[in-house]
Scaffold this motif. Structure first.
Motif, mmCIF file in Angstrom:
data_model
loop_
_atom_site.group_PDB
_atom_site.id
_atom_site.type_symbol
_atom_site.label_atom_id
_atom_site.label_comp_id
_atom_site.label_asym_id
_atom_site.label_seq_id
_atom_site.Cartn_x
_atom_site.Cartn_y
_atom_site.Cartn_z
ATOM 1 N N LEU A 41 72.529 36.463 7.985
ATOM 2 C CA LEU A 41 73.235 36.698 9.502
ATOM 3 C C LEU A 41 74.680 36.229 9.475
ATOM 4 O O LEU A 41 75.315 37.094 10.206
ATOM 5 N N SER A 42 75.040 35.399 8.714
ATOM 6 C CA SER A 42 76.476 35.082 8.711
ATOM 7 C C SER A 42 77.636 36.298 8.219
ATOM 8 O O SER A 42 78.564 36.241 8.500
ATOM 9 N N ALA A 43 76.829 37.229 7.802
ATOM 10 C CA ALA A 43 77.937 38.204 7.256
ATOM 11 C C ALA A 43 78.299 39.196 8.633
ATOM 12 O O ALA A 43 79.538 39.888 8.381
ATOM 13 N N ALA A 44 77.996 38.896 9.888
ATOM 14 C CA ALA A 44 78.227 39.518 11.053
ATOM 15 C C ALA A 44 79.791 39.046 11.363
ATOM 16 O O ALA A 44 80.429 39.703 11.674
ATOM 17 N N HIS A 45 80.235 37.775 10.710
ATOM 18 C CA HIS A 45 81.479 37.218 10.987
ATOM 19 C C HIS A 45 82.478 37.882 10.190
ATOM 20 O O HIS A 45 83.705 37.701 10.571
ATOM 21 N N SER A 46 81.913 38.759 8.995
ATOM 22 C CA SER A 46 83.217 39.294 8.270
ATOM 23 C C SER A 46 82.976 40.877 8.010
ATOM 24 O O SER A 46 83.658 41.493 7.313
ATOM 25 N N THR A 47 81.602 41.203 8.681
ATOM 26 C CA THR A 47 81.545 42.819 8.314
ATOM 27 C C THR A 47 81.531 43.487 9.542
ATOM 28 O O THR A 47 80.865 43.250 10.480
ATOM 29 N N PRO A 48 82.552 44.406 9.439
ATOM 30 C CA PRO A 48 82.897 45.442 10.782
ATOM 31 C C PRO A 48 81.593 46.004 11.221
ATOM 32 O O PRO A 48 81.457 46.181 12.567
ATOM 33 N N SER A 49 80.501 46.573 10.598
ATOM 34 C CA SER A 49 79.700 47.559 10.681
ATOM 35 C C SER A 49 78.243 46.522 10.476
ATOM 36 O O SER A 49 78.296 46.117 9.292
ATOM 37 N N ILE A 50 77.644 46.337 11.360
ATOM 38 C CA ILE A 50 76.582 45.370 11.376
ATOM 39 C C ILE A 50 75.573 45.805 10.482
ATOM 40 O O ILE A 50 75.035 46.942 10.694
ATOM 41 N N PRO A 51 75.171 45.000 9.478
ATOM 42 C CA PRO A 51 74.030 45.350 8.531
ATOM 43 C C PRO A 51 72.430 45.440 9.066
ATOM 44 O O PRO A 51 72.537 44.850 10.389
ATOM 45 N N ASN A 52 71.572 45.730 8.434
ATOM 46 C CA ASN A 52 70.368 45.901 8.731
ATOM 47 C C ASN A 52 69.750 44.496 8.807
ATOM 48 O O ASN A 52 69.002 44.278 7.786
ATOM 49 N N PHE A 53 70.065 43.489 9.835
ATOM 50 C CA PHE A 53 69.621 42.252 9.621
ATOM 51 C C PHE A 53 68.060 42.073 9.601
ATOM 52 O O PHE A 53 67.360 41.048 8.969
ATOM 53 N N ALA A 54 67.283 43.021 10.410
ATOM 54 C CA ALA A 54 65.766 42.735 10.482
ATOM 55 C C ALA A 54 65.033 42.981 9.246
ATOM 56 O O ALA A 54 64.194 42.305 8.784
ATOM 57 N N THR A 55 65.705 43.995 8.284
ATOM 58 C CA THR A 55 64.996 44.226 7.365
ATOM 59 C C THR A 55 65.431 43.243 6.285
ATOM 60 O O THR A 55 64.780 42.799 5.485
ATOM 61 N N ARG A 56 66.896 42.827 6.069
ATOM 62 C CA ARG A 56 67.136 42.066 5.359
ATOM 63 C C ARG A 56 66.782 40.605 5.358
ATOM 64 O O ARG A 56 66.678 40.010 4.223
ATOM 65 N N THR A 57 66.297 40.190 6.297
ATOM 66 C CA THR A 57 65.813 38.830 6.689
ATOM 67 C C THR A 57 64.249 38.844 6.880
ATOM 68 O O THR A 57 63.643 37.718 6.882
ATOM 69 N N SER A 58 63.318 39.920 6.779
ATOM 70 C CA SER A 58 62.135 39.936 6.983
ATOM 71 C C SER A 58 61.432 39.166 6.061
ATOM 72 O O SER A 58 60.373 38.326 6.373
ATOM 73 N N GLU A 59 61.729 39.300 4.640
ATOM 74 C CA GLU A 59 60.962 38.230 3.629
ATOM 75 C C GLU A 59 61.146 36.884 4.108
ATOM 76 O O GLU A 59 60.264 36.011 3.889
ATOM 77 N N SER A 60 62.365 36.346 4.297
ATOM 78 C CA SER A 60 62.830 35.062 4.605
ATOM 79 C C SER A 60 62.023 34.556 5.500
ATOM 80 O O SER A 60 61.603 33.175 5.852
ATOM 81 N N PHE A 61 62.092 35.295 6.702
ATOM 82 C CA PHE A 61 61.184 34.720 8.071
ATOM 83 C C PHE A 61 59.858 34.618 7.655
ATOM 84 O O PHE A 61 59.199 33.827 8.389
ATOM 85 N N GLN A 62 59.039 35.619 6.908
ATOM 86 C CA GLN A 62 57.706 35.369 6.792
ATOM 87 C C GLN A 62 57.557 34.245 5.729
ATOM 88 O O GLN A 62 56.566 33.328 6.113
ATOM 89 N N LEU A 63 58.549 33.723 4.838
ATOM 90 C CA LEU A 63 58.373 32.557 4.130
ATOM 91 C C LEU A 63 58.349 31.486 4.873
ATOM 92 O O LEU A 63 58.003 30.341 4.774
ATOM 93 N N GLN A 64 59.457 31.544 5.907
ATOM 94 C CA GLN A 64 59.642 30.417 6.833
ATOM 95 C C GLN A 64 58.566 30.234 7.585
ATOM 96 O O GLN A 64 58.221 29.021 7.977
ATOM 97 N N LYS A 65 57.776 31.300 8.115
ATOM 98 C CA LYS A 65 56.745 31.095 9.124
ATOM 99 C C LYS A 65 55.655 30.535 8.236
ATOM 100 O O LYS A 65 54.857 29.549 8.839
#
Length: 277
Positions: A41-65
Motif C-alpha cells: 500500500l505504501s507504493a501509493a506515496h511514490s507511484t503516480p498511477s495507483i496499482p491494483n492494490f486489491a489483487t496485490r494484497t489479497s493473498e496477504s489479507f487471507q493469511l492475516q485473516k
C-alpha cells in the motif's frame, strides 16, 4: 503455618504466564502479514498511477485473516479484557491497513471528477465499479468503511457478535458504529481499536496528500482535494464524540494538524493555478 497457598499461587502465575506467551506467539504471527500489506500500500506515496492494490494484497489479507482467527480461537477461551492489551495494537494495525486498502481501491480511483472539470468530489450511494474491485472491499464513495466490514475483512465471524447500532449523519456523511457483544470474552475488534485505526488512516492520508503533489512525474493535484474532503468529514464525526482525557482523546485532538497540513497543500496549489476552482 500452611504454605500450600503459595504453591497454588505459583501454579496460577505459571498458568497465566503460559497463556500470555501463547497469545504473544499467535499475535506475532499476524504482524508479518500486516507489514507485507502495508509495504504494498505504501507504493501509493511514490507511484503516480495507483496499482491494483486489491489483487496485490489479497493473498496477504487471507493469511492475516487466518492468523487472526487462530488468535481468536485461543483468546476466546480466556477473559477478553485481561489479555486484550497483548494483541490490541496488532489488531488495530490490521484494521488500519484494511481501511487504507479500501480508500485506495475506491476513493483513490473514482471519488472525484477533477479531470472532467470539477474540483469538488462527486458522491454516490452506489458502490464504485473499478478494475480494482475485490469481494473483500465492501465500501461506498464518500463513506468510511464500517466497523462491520472491517471485522469481516479480519475474520468474518466477528461481525455476528455486534449488537448495538449507532448511526449519525453529518453533511451527507454516514458513520455506522457497532458495539457490544453477547459474550464479553468473545474475541472482537473493540470500538476504540476501530477509532484508533481510523485516526491512523487520517495520518496516512495527510502524508499522501503531500507526496501525491511532489512526485517527479505526473503529479496528481486532485488527490489532496479528495483527501481534504474526506478527512474533514471524519474530523466532524470525531468532534461529535465526548471523550475522556486518554490516548484516544489525544490522538483525536491531533487530527486538526493533519487537516491543516492538507489545507496548506491545497492553498499552495490554488496560488499556483494548478487546481480548478
Amino acid at each position: 503455618m500452611d504454605l500450600d497457598i503459595f504453591d497454588k499461587c505459583q501454579d496460577s502465575i505459571d498458568r497465566d504466564s503460559q497463556i500470555r506467551e501463547n497469545i504473544r506467539t499467535l499475535t506475532k504471527a499476524i504482524e508479518p502479514h500486516t507489514r507485507s500489506i502495508l509495504s504494498v500500500l505504501s507504493a501509493a506515496h511514490s507511484t503516480p498511477s495507483i496499482p491494483n492494490f486489491a489483487t496485490r494484497t489479497s493473498e496477504s489479507f487471507q493469511l492475516q485473516k487466518e492468523a487472526i482467527q487462530s488468535l481468536a480461537s485461543l483468546a476466546s477461551q480466556h477473559p477478553f479484557y485481561k489479555y486484550n492489551s497483548i494483541w490490541s495494537r496488532t489488531v488495530q494495525n490490521a484494521a488500519f491497513v484494511t481501511l487504507f486498502r479500501d480508500w485506495l481501491v475506491n476513493e483513490g480511483n473514482a471519488y472525484i471528477a477533477y479531470d472532467s472539470g470539477s474540483s469538488k468530489p462527486e458522491e454516490s450511494d452506489e458502490p464504485i465499479n473499478t478494475t480494482q474491485e475485490s469481494d473483500d472491499v465492501k465500501y461506498k464513495a464518500g463513506q468510511l468503511t464500517t466497523i462491520q466490514c472491517v471485522c469481516e475483512a479480519l475474520g468474518g465471524e466477528f461481525s455476528g457478535l455486534f449488537q448495538e447500532i449507532i448511526e449519525r449523519t453529518t453533511c451527507n456523511y454516514l458513520i455506522t458504529v457497532k458495539s457490544g457483544v453477547d459474550d464479553e470474552n468473545a474475541f472482537h475488534l473493540t470500538l476504540e481499536e476501530y477509532l484508533q485505526a481510523t485516526i491512523s488512516l487520517i495520518n496516512e492520508l495527510s502524508r499522501l496528500a503531500v507526496n501525491s503533489v511532489i512526485m517527479t512525474e505526473n503529479s496528481n493535484y486532485s488527490t489532496p482535494i479528495r483527501i481534504n474532503h474526506f478527512i474533514k468529514q471524519l474530523q466532524a464525526g470525531f468532534l461529535m464524540l465526548n471523550l475522556k482525557n486518554d490516548s484516544l482523546r489525544t490522538r483525536v485532538d491531533s487530527i486538526k494538524y493533519d487537516v491543516k497540513k492538507v489545507e496548506e497543500v491545497i492553498y499552495d496549489l490554488s496560488l499556483r493555478g494548478l487546481i480548478r476552482k
